[in-house]
Scaffold this motif. Sequence first.
Motif, PDB file in Angstrom:
ATOM      1  N   UNK A  37     -93.031   5.599  25.694  1.00  0.00           N
ATOM      2  CA  UNK A  37     -92.453   5.374  24.525  1.00  0.00           C
ATOM      3  C   UNK A  37     -93.736   4.667  23.733  1.00  0.00           C
ATOM      4  N   UNK A  38     -93.642   4.754  22.432  1.00  0.00           N
ATOM      5  CA  UNK A  38     -94.552   4.459  21.594  1.00  0.00           C
ATOM      6  C   UNK A  38     -94.534   3.016  21.094  1.00  0.00           C
ATOM      7  N   UNK A  39     -95.451   2.116  21.224  1.00  0.00           N
ATOM      8  CA  UNK A  39     -95.214   0.777  20.574  1.00  0.00           C
ATOM      9  C   UNK A  39     -96.181   0.693  19.634  1.00  0.00           C
ATOM     10  N   UNK A  40     -95.642   0.083  18.114  1.00  0.00           N
ATOM     11  CA  UNK A  40     -96.528   0.013  17.161  1.00  0.00           C
ATOM     12  C   UNK A  40     -97.715  -1.165  17.367  1.00  0.00           C
ATOM     13  N   UNK A  41     -98.892  -0.705  16.783  1.00  0.00           N
ATOM     14  CA  UNK A  41     -99.786  -1.800  16.758  1.00  0.00           C
ATOM     15  C   UNK A  41     -99.578  -3.108  16.527  1.00  0.00           C
ATOM     16  N   UNK A  42     -98.545  -3.300  15.584  1.00  0.00           N
ATOM     17  CA  UNK A  42     -98.204  -4.863  15.147  1.00  0.00           C
ATOM     18  C   UNK A  42     -97.635  -5.548  16.215  1.00  0.00           C
ATOM     19  N   UNK A  43     -97.239  -4.822  17.241  1.00  0.00           N
ATOM     20  CA  UNK A  43     -96.510  -5.741  18.510  1.00  0.00           C
ATOM     21  C   UNK A  43     -97.497  -5.853  19.701  1.00  0.00           C
ATOM     22  N   UNK A  44     -98.679  -5.351  19.315  1.00  0.00           N
ATOM     23  CA  UNK A  44     -99.816  -5.404  20.480  1.00  0.00           C
ATOM     24  C   UNK A  44    -100.939  -6.653  19.963  1.00  0.00           C
ATOM     25  N   UNK A  45    -101.157  -7.766  20.874  1.00  0.00           N
ATOM     26  CA  UNK A  45    -102.112  -8.625  20.456  1.00  0.00           C
ATOM     27  C   UNK A  45    -103.505  -8.009  20.441  1.00  0.00           C
ATOM     28  N   UNK A  46    -103.642  -7.542  21.543  1.00  0.00           N
ATOM     29  CA  UNK A  46    -105.205  -6.729  21.942  1.00  0.00           C
ATOM     30  C   UNK A  46    -105.135  -5.868  22.990  1.00  0.00           C
ATOM     31  N   UNK A  47    -106.058  -4.841  22.852  1.00  0.00           N
ATOM     32  CA  UNK A  47    -106.308  -4.284  23.907  1.00  0.00           C
ATOM     33  C   UNK A  47    -107.679  -4.647  24.958  1.00  0.00           C
ATOM     34  N   UNK A  48    -107.457  -4.651  26.194  1.00  0.00           N
ATOM     35  CA  UNK A  48    -108.421  -5.287  27.075  1.00  0.00           C
ATOM     36  C   UNK A  48    -109.109  -3.845  27.651  1.00  0.00           C
ATOM     37  N   UNK A  49    -110.293  -3.669  27.133  1.00  0.00           N
ATOM     38  CA  UNK A  49    -111.088  -2.329  27.455  1.00  0.00           C
ATOM     39  C   UNK A  49    -112.424  -2.809  28.116  1.00  0.00           C
ATOM     40  N   UNK A  50    -113.180  -1.839  28.665  1.00  0.00           N
ATOM     41  CA  UNK A  50    -114.249  -2.154  29.238  1.00  0.00           C
ATOM     42  C   UNK A  50    -115.561  -2.524  27.866  1.00  0.00           C
TER      43      UNK A  50
END
Length: 329
Positions: free
Chosen positions: A293-306
Motif C-alpha cells: 500500500x501507499x503511505x503519504x509522505x506526510x506520515x514519514x519522518x525520514x528515509x534512511x538512505x545510503x
Amino acid sequence: MVPWFVLRKKMVHMVCDAVQKICKDIRSLKIQGARNVAIAAVRALAMQAQQSRAKNVRDFYAELLSAADMLCATRPTEPMMRNSLKKALRFVFFRMKKEGGSLSVEKLKRLMQEEEKNYTLNMETNALRIAKIGAKALPKNACVLTHCHSSTVMRILLRANEIGKIKYAVCTETRPLFQGRITARELSEAGIDTTITVDSAAKYAMEEFDIDAVLFGADAITSGGDLINKIGTSQIAQIASSAGIPVYSAAEIYKFDPATLWGGREGIEMRGREELLCGKEFKKVKAFNPAFDLTRAKFISAYITELGILPPQGISRALCKKFSIKNPI
Ligand code: RUB
C-alpha cells in the motif's frame, strides 16, 4: 527486417531454465523483499548471459532483453529490480555501441559477470552504510516496531543491537504470508528481546511497549516522497505519526521510481485469493489481496538512505541530483 514483436515472441523461448527458476522463486516469494529480488534478478541476467548460445551480439542482447522482461513481470511493484536490470542492460548496450564490430559474445559474457559482481558489491556497501546511519539515528535504549521482513531494516536493527542501542523490538506477523515471523525469528536469534503480534494490534502494541520509533523497509519511493511497502504499512504509519512516534523507512535510492517524476503511478501488485483463504473455500466470496500500500509522505519522518537521512519532501531533488535527471517538479 523482423518486426520487434516477432523477435520478442521468438526470444521468450530463449530464456534459460535458471532464469525461469528464479522468476518462479520471486513470484512465489521464496525470494522476498525488494533488495533480495533485485539482487536475484541481476544474478539471473548474468546467468542468462553465461548460458547464452547466441551466435552474434545482436541476438545475445535480445536474449538479455527477454530475460529482463520476464523478470520484471514477476512483481510489478519493484522499481529497484527494474532500475538494476536497466543499469545492467545499459552497460552492455553502451559497450556494444562503443566497441561495435570488435566486440564478441564471449567478451560480453565476461563483462556481464563483472557487472553483476560490481553490482552485488555496491549493494553490500550501501546496506552497510544504511545500517550505520540508521543505527546512529535510533535513540538509546530504543523500543522499535517493524512490519514485514526487510533485509535493510534487519541490518539497522542488528547494527544498533551491536552498539547496545536496542531495548526490544516488536514485529507484526504480517498477514497473509507472515513475513514478520522471519523478522521475529532473526531478531530473537541475534539476542534481541522480541515480541510478535497480529497486524491489527499495532496501535495497542505501540502504547503497551512505549515504542520510540517505527521502522519500515521500502519497495518503491515516489517523486512526492510517498512510500510503497508491504500492505498494512500505511495504517501503522498513520497511527504512529498521530501519536508523535517517528516513522522511518530504510531504503537504497534505487527504490526510487523515476517514472513517477513524469506522472507515472506505481502500480500495486495484487496477489491470489489462495494466500488469503489458506486452502479454505468460501463460495461466491471475492478476495482482495494487495501486496503493498501507499503511505503519504506526510506520515514519514525520514528515509534512511545510503546518501544520508532524507526528508520525504526532499527525496526527489536529492535523487535527481544523484542520477542527473532533469526534475520536472
Ligand atoms: C517485503 C517488503 C519489504 C520491502 C523492503 O514484501 O515489503 O519491506 O521489500 O525489503 P514481500 P528490503 O515480502 O512481499 O516481498 O529492505 O529487503 O529491500
